[in-house]
Design an enzyme around this catalytic site. Structure first.
Site, mmCIF file in Angstrom:
data_model
loop_
_atom_site.group_PDB
_atom_site.id
_atom_site.type_symbol
_atom_site.label_atom_id
_atom_site.label_comp_id
_atom_site.label_asym_id
_atom_site.label_seq_id
_atom_site.Cartn_x
_atom_site.Cartn_y
_atom_site.Cartn_z
ATOM 1 N N HIS A 126 -61.039 56.525 15.183
ATOM 2 C CA HIS A 126 -60.786 57.965 15.265
ATOM 3 C C HIS A 126 -61.630 58.509 16.415
ATOM 4 O O HIS A 126 -62.699 57.966 16.712
ATOM 5 C CB HIS A 126 -61.233 58.584 13.931
ATOM 6 C CG HIS A 126 -60.911 60.034 13.771
ATOM 7 N ND1 HIS A 126 -61.691 61.031 14.290
ATOM 8 C CD2 HIS A 126 -59.904 60.659 13.117
ATOM 9 C CE1 HIS A 126 -61.177 62.203 13.963
ATOM 10 N NE2 HIS A 126 -60.089 62.010 13.250
ATOM 11 N N ASP A 203 -67.497 53.894 9.838
ATOM 12 C CA ASP A 203 -66.880 55.193 9.607
ATOM 13 C C ASP A 203 -66.083 55.081 8.303
ATOM 14 O O ASP A 203 -65.020 54.442 8.271
ATOM 15 C CB ASP A 203 -65.986 55.522 10.808
ATOM 16 C CG ASP A 203 -65.113 56.741 10.575
ATOM 17 O OD1 ASP A 203 -65.043 57.229 9.429
ATOM 18 O OD2 ASP A 203 -64.470 57.189 11.549
ATOM 19 N N GLN A 206 -62.026 57.477 5.657
ATOM 20 C CA GLN A 206 -60.803 57.204 4.896
ATOM 21 C C GLN A 206 -61.049 56.226 3.742
ATOM 22 O O GLN A 206 -60.152 55.994 2.936
ATOM 23 C CB GLN A 206 -59.718 56.618 5.823
ATOM 24 C CG GLN A 206 -59.240 57.575 6.907
ATOM 25 C CD GLN A 206 -58.487 58.781 6.349
ATOM 26 O OE1 GLN A 206 -58.041 58.797 5.202
ATOM 27 N NE2 GLN A 206 -58.348 59.810 7.162
ATOM 28 N N LYS A 229 -62.277 64.921 2.182
ATOM 29 C CA LYS A 229 -61.204 63.939 2.000
ATOM 30 C C LYS A 229 -61.283 63.270 0.630
ATOM 31 O O LYS A 229 -60.485 62.412 0.297
ATOM 32 C CB LYS A 229 -61.276 62.873 3.088
ATOM 33 C CG LYS A 229 -60.960 63.407 4.487
ATOM 34 C CD LYS A 229 -60.870 62.281 5.466
ATOM 35 C CE LYS A 229 -61.023 62.725 6.906
ATOM 36 N NZ LYS A 229 -59.850 63.415 7.430
ATOM 37 N N CYS A 367 -55.815 62.092 16.081
ATOM 38 C CA CYS A 367 -57.130 61.836 16.717
ATOM 39 C C CYS A 367 -57.326 60.341 16.943
ATOM 40 O O CYS A 367 -58.419 59.801 16.733
ATOM 41 C CB CYS A 367 -58.278 62.420 15.898
ATOM 42 S SG CYS A 367 -58.177 64.180 15.677
HETATM 43 N N1 7TS Z 1 -62.978 59.100 10.920
HETATM 44 C C1 7TS Z 1 -61.777 58.894 10.383
HETATM 45 C C2 7TS Z 1 -61.307 57.491 10.141
HETATM 46 C C3 7TS Z 1 -60.993 59.986 10.035
HETATM 47 O O1 7TS Z 1 -59.801 59.779 9.494
HETATM 48 C C4 7TS Z 1 -61.468 61.302 10.277
HETATM 49 C C5 7TS Z 1 -60.639 62.516 10.006
HETATM 50 C C6 7TS Z 1 -62.744 61.455 10.817
HETATM 51 C C7 7TS Z 1 -63.467 60.332 11.140
HETATM 52 C C8 7TS Z 1 -63.362 62.792 11.045
HETATM 53 O O2 7TS Z 1 -63.671 63.396 9.847
HETATM 54 P P1 7TS Z 1 -64.213 64.891 9.790
HETATM 55 O O3 7TS Z 1 -64.225 65.219 8.347
HETATM 56 O O4 7TS Z 1 -65.547 64.897 10.418
HETATM 57 O O5 7TS Z 1 -63.214 65.713 10.562
HETATM 58 N N2 7TS Z 1 -59.266 62.265 10.028
HETATM 59 C C9 7TS Z 1 -58.282 63.168 10.020
HETATM 60 C C10 7TS Z 1 -56.950 62.782 9.974
HETATM 61 O O6 7TS Z 1 -56.552 61.616 9.936
HETATM 62 N N3 7TS Z 1 -56.176 63.877 9.999
HETATM 63 O O7 7TS Z 1 -56.977 64.946 10.042
HETATM 64 C C11 7TS Z 1 -58.282 64.529 10.071
#
Ligand code: 7TS
Length: 412
Positions: A126, A203, A206, A229, A367
């Site tokens: 990501h 990371d 997910q 999430k 992303c």
């Molecule tokens: N890493 C992964 C694998 C992700 O899916 C996401 C967010 C992030 C990092 C960033 O997370 P945040 O909470 O700091 O924003 N992924 C997504 C997505 O797949 N669609 O919207 C956000």
């Protein structure tokens, strides 16, 4: 179909938002990988905190501040127990995965990474596990390298083992890809990184919503995830790191809460994790995250995983029957984050057509622009499943896709 390991209808009733109609149709929420929905238990915990216990933390001069501090630190202990951390001091509250990774890049990166050093990432990261390292590489003269992704959508582990060297300072890898759904073998990846003398950051954005986690067993050095999430609030997330590493790392941001003493000549730092929590934290967010973890554990992450695997198998089968639809990522060792392209319909058009039927999916590059380029697509449509998703919702998705296909073929 075997009986679900928990009462799915009761679980759905826990999520008030799912009861509504959207565009005149029963909402079918298939965008949990972007952000999950919140159960009443989380909404109530946050409301109760504001109604009964809110004040600033770690100031302790009055009853409400004591209560707020206890609630905030209880949430930290809850997270620590949930992921098998040795010590609650290993839990740093941050805004989310993005901030957790920026913290590591900004702190450990600044202290330990220099010109000629290599940071080894993968082509499925990501942007939040890519751009912070690009910024660091620009500042330090370090080099970024990327492990390949196979046509099936798995990391090429031979490639990874070959790329590791004494120059590798840090390996950064996603536990589960937010586009391919694949679960990466992070334990093996961390072990190889350590053999090469490198740190390993995972990371878990997910993975934390779907998998029971045990930091001791995983063997990485850093693990990042987001509350929103996994049924928790937005604006709260976690960086887990071994205490000894956190103690070595310089502060990330300066300000109140993170100091031991300040003079005009200089400052000393509070003990971990407070050294990394400058400013008033997201207290209600932490309380909500604690409530989310208790909610998920009451159902059981193993039960959730069993149900989701069953549902995923059904979704793969049903989607596989649709002519012209291509699903990305492997069929096993994966979760229900289903990216697909369909005929020549643009993913955004597909999402709009589905939205008219009350079905929420995500469309775009997720992303994951370098991964999209690797796959040879601009964008995909993505339906993602969670503990409250149902077989009927998968049917509704497939029906709507058939309809979208007919509309497209008629107009083509
Ligand atoms: N890493 C992964 C694998 C992700 O899916 C996401 C967010 C992030 C990092 C960033 O997370 P945040 O909470 O700091 O924003 N992924 C997504 C997505 O797949 N669609 O919207 C956000």
């Amino acid at each position: 179909m075997v009986a679900p390991p928990y009462d799915i209808e009761a679980v759905r009733r826990d999520f008030p938002i799912l009861e509504q109609k959207v565009n005149g149709q029963a909402l079918v929420y298939l965008d949990s990988a972007a952000s999950s929905q919140r159960p009443r238990a989380v909404i109530d915990a946050v409301r109760r905190h504001y109604e009964t216990s809110h004040a600033n933390v770690h100031r302790g001069a009055h009853e409400l501040s004591v209560r707020a501090t206890e609630a905030y630190e209880d949430a930290r202990a809850c997270v620590a127990a949930h992921i098998g951390a040795e010590d609650a001091a290993e839990i740093v509250f941050v805004r989310g995965t993005t901030e957790a990774i920026n913290l590591v890049a900004g702190s450990l990166g600044k202290a330990h990474i220099g010109p000629g050093d290599e940071i080894l990432l993968t082509k499925m990261e990501h942007h939040s596990n890519l751009v912070p390292w690009q910024l660091l590489a620009e500042r330090t003269g370090a080099t970024l390298r990327f492990v390949d992704v196979s046509p099936e959508g798995r990391l090429v582990l031979d490639d990874y083992a070959r790329m590791l060297s004494e120059r590798t300072r840090l390996v950064g890898v996603t536990h589960i890809s937010n586009s391919l759904g694949v679960i990466n073998p992070v334990r093996e990846i961390a072990a190889l990184a350590h053999e090469a003398g490198a740190f390993c950051l995972v990371d878990g954005a997910q993975a934390a919503p779907h998998l029971a986690l045990d930091m001791g067993a995983l063997g990485c050095d850093f693990y990042a995830f987001s509350g929103h999430k996994m049924c928790g609030p937005t604006g709260i997330g976690v960086l887990w790191a071994r205490r000894a590493i956190l103690e070595e790392m310089p502060p990330y941001q300066g300000g109140g809460e993170m100091i031991a003493s300040v003079t005009l000549a200089g400052s000393t730092w509070a003990a971990v994790p407070h050294k990394f929590e400058a400013g008033t934290p997201n207290i209600a967010g932490a309380v909500g995250l604690g409530a989310a973890i208790r909610y998920l554990n009451a159902i059981g992450l193993d039960a959730i995983r069993r149900y989701e695997t069953e549902l995923l198998g059904y979704a793969l089968e049903r989607l596989g029957e649709i002519e012209g639809l291509r699903i990305y990522g492997p069929t096993d060792e994966r979760v229900g984050v289903l990216s697909f392209t369909y005929l020549d319909v643009h993913a955004h058009d597909l999402a709009t057509i589905l939205d008219q039927r009350g079905i929420a999916i995500r469309a775009g590059h997720h992303c994951n622009q370098p991964l999209m380029e690797h796959l040879g697509v601009d964008a995909t449509a993505r339906a993602s499943l969670y503990l409250y998703s149902t077989f009927q919702e998968v049917d509704a998705l497939c029906e709507a896709l058939h309809l979208a296909g007919e509309i497209f073929c008629r107009s083509a």
